[in-house]
Design a protein around this motif. Structure first.
Motif, short mmCIF file in Angstrom:
data_model
loop_
_atom_site.label_atom_id
_atom_site.label_comp_id
_atom_site.label_asym_id
_atom_site.label_seq_id
_atom_site.Cartn_x
_atom_site.Cartn_y
_atom_site.Cartn_z
N ALA A 185 60.10 100.68 70.39
CA ALA A 185 60.56 100.03 69.15
C ALA A 185 59.92 100.72 67.94
O ALA A 185 60.60 100.95 66.93
CB ALA A 185 60.22 98.55 69.18
N ALA A 186 58.63 101.05 68.02
CA ALA A 186 57.96 101.73 66.91
C ALA A 186 58.59 103.09 66.64
O ALA A 186 58.78 103.48 65.47
CB ALA A 186 56.47 101.87 67.21
N LYS A 187 58.93 103.83 67.70
CA LYS A 187 59.58 105.13 67.53
C LYS A 187 60.94 104.98 66.85
O LYS A 187 61.29 105.74 65.95
CB LYS A 187 59.79 105.80 68.89
N GLU A 188 61.71 103.98 67.30
CA GLU A 188 63.03 103.78 66.70
C GLU A 188 62.91 103.37 65.24
O GLU A 188 63.68 103.83 64.40
CB GLU A 188 63.81 102.72 67.48
N ILE A 189 61.94 102.53 64.93
CA ILE A 189 61.74 102.08 63.55
C ILE A 189 61.36 103.26 62.66
O ILE A 189 61.81 103.36 61.52
CB ILE A 189 60.67 100.96 63.50
N ASN A 190 60.54 104.18 63.19
CA ASN A 190 60.13 105.35 62.41
C ASN A 190 61.27 106.34 62.17
O ASN A 190 61.26 107.07 61.19
CB ASN A 190 58.97 106.08 63.08
N THR A 191 62.26 106.37 63.05
CA THR A 191 63.34 107.36 62.90
C THR A 191 64.60 106.80 62.25
O THR A 191 65.40 107.59 61.75
CB THR A 191 63.72 107.94 64.28
N ARG A 192 64.79 105.49 62.26
CA ARG A 192 66.03 104.95 61.70
C ARG A 192 66.04 104.98 60.18
O ARG A 192 65.05 104.67 59.52
CB ARG A 192 66.26 103.51 62.19
N PHE A 193 67.20 105.31 59.63
CA PHE A 193 67.34 105.46 58.18
C PHE A 193 67.17 104.13 57.45
O PHE A 193 66.59 104.08 56.37
CB PHE A 193 68.72 106.06 57.85
N ASP A 194 67.66 103.04 58.03
CA ASP A 194 67.59 101.74 57.34
C ASP A 194 66.16 101.18 57.30
O ASP A 194 65.90 100.21 56.59
CB ASP A 194 68.55 100.72 57.97
N PHE A 195 65.22 101.79 58.02
CA PHE A 195 63.83 101.34 57.97
C PHE A 195 62.95 102.27 57.11
O PHE A 195 61.74 102.09 57.06
CB PHE A 195 63.23 101.26 59.38
N ARG A 196 63.57 103.25 56.42
CA ARG A 196 62.80 104.16 55.58
C ARG A 196 62.29 103.40 54.35
O ARG A 196 63.02 102.63 53.73
CB ARG A 196 63.67 105.33 55.12
N ASN A 197 61.04 103.64 54.00
CA ASN A 197 60.41 103.11 52.78
C ASN A 197 60.41 101.59 52.69
O ASN A 197 60.47 101.03 51.61
CB ASN A 197 61.08 103.68 51.53
N VAL A 198 60.38 100.91 53.83
CA VAL A 198 60.26 99.44 53.81
C VAL A 198 58.97 98.99 54.50
O VAL A 198 58.72 97.81 54.63
CB VAL A 198 61.48 98.73 54.46
N GLY A 199 58.15 99.94 54.93
CA GLY A 199 56.86 99.61 55.54
C GLY A 199 57.00 98.86 56.85
O GLY A 199 56.17 98.02 57.18
N ALA A 200 58.07 99.13 57.57
CA ALA A 200 58.32 98.41 58.82
C ALA A 200 57.42 98.94 59.93
O ALA A 200 57.26 100.15 60.08
CB ALA A 200 59.78 98.54 59.22
N SER A 201 56.84 98.01 60.70
CA SER A 201 56.02 98.41 61.84
C SER A 201 55.95 97.28 62.85
O SER A 201 56.21 96.12 62.53
CB SER A 201 54.61 98.79 61.38
N VAL A 202 55.58 97.65 64.08
CA VAL A 202 55.37 96.67 65.14
C VAL A 202 54.10 97.09 65.89
O VAL A 202 53.91 98.27 66.17
CB VAL A 202 56.60 96.57 66.08
N GLU A 203 53.21 96.12 66.15
CA GLU A 203 51.94 96.41 66.80
C GLU A 203 51.67 95.41 67.91
O GLU A 203 52.03 94.24 67.81
CB GLU A 203 50.78 96.32 65.78
N LEU A 204 51.00 95.90 68.94
CA LEU A 204 50.57 95.05 70.05
C LEU A 204 49.05 95.13 70.13
O LEU A 204 48.49 96.20 70.29
CB LEU A 204 51.19 95.54 71.37
N ASN A 205 48.38 93.98 69.98
CA ASN A 205 46.93 93.90 70.08
C ASN A 205 46.58 92.82 71.08
O ASN A 205 46.64 91.63 70.78
CB ASN A 205 46.29 93.55 68.73
N GLY A 206 46.25 93.23 72.31
CA GLY A 206 45.91 92.25 73.34
C GLY A 206 47.12 91.39 73.68
O GLY A 206 48.11 91.89 74.20
N ASP A 207 47.04 90.11 73.37
CA ASP A 207 48.13 89.18 73.65
C ASP A 207 49.01 88.92 72.43
O ASP A 207 49.92 88.10 72.49
CB ASP A 207 47.58 87.84 74.14
N SER A 208 48.72 89.54 71.30
CA SER A 208 49.47 89.23 70.08
C SER A 208 50.32 90.41 69.63
O SER A 208 49.93 91.57 69.75
CB SER A 208 48.51 88.82 68.96
#
Length: 167
Positions: free
Chosen positions: A25-48
């Motif tokens: 999902a993070a790779k797709e968000i970084n490459t998709r045009f509609d997510f450019r310059n919107v600071g979109a990210s997804v993170e996994l930390n332990g259980d959250s």
């Protein structure tokens, strides 16, 4: 042959598959045009899980991408909890959506499943709650397979169920 057969009903999450889905999902968000310059990210930390974006709509789009990747990797969406409505909350200049991975059967869920089994199958099948799992035993393997089919068909159960230790 054993006189009584049994299996365990558990709710476990394959953490490696979740990590793979988050990375995809993070790779797709970084490459998709509609997510450019919107600071979109997804993170996994332990259980959250933490989803971030500059607008509420983009944050929900990140959620959609993540859910798509989870389904493709075979992870049930019932094992990830983003709250009741899954609405992003404003945090400074960005919107955040926090989720938690759910593992193990809660006591109320286990009781609900045990009650359903007792109601449908009577005394031929015996459910026993053991911590965060449920052991179901019976003399007939056919009854146990019928229990598995009934639990898979039940949409009211708020947990991703797996059946293990079938003996």
């Amino acid at each position: 042959m054993a006189s009584e057969s049994s299996f365990d009903v558990v709710s476990k999450v394959d953490r490696q598959e979740v990590a793979n889905a988050v990375n995809q999902a993070a790779k797709e968000i970084n490459t998709r045009f509609d997510f450019r310059n919107v600071g979109a990210s997804v993170e996994l930390n332990g259980d959250s899980l933490t989803l971030k974006a500059s607008s509420e709509e983009r944050c929900l789009a990140v959620l959609d991408v993540l859910q798509t990747k989870l389904v493709k990797r075979g992870v049930s969406l019932k094992s990830v909890d983003f709250g009741e409505e899954a609405t992003p909350k404003a945090s400074g200049k960005e919107y955040r959506l926090d989720g938690v991975l759910k593992e193990g059967l809660s006591q109320e869920t286990a009781k609900k499943i045990a009650k359903q089994i007792r109601d449908e199958f009577g005394k031929s099948v015996k459910p026993v709650i053991q911590g965060d799992e449920l052991r179901v035993s019976s003399k007939s393997r056919d009854d146990l397979q019928a229990v598995q089919r009934a639990l898979k068909a039940n949409e009211d159960i708020d947990a991703a169920l797996q059946f293990t230790n079938y003996r």
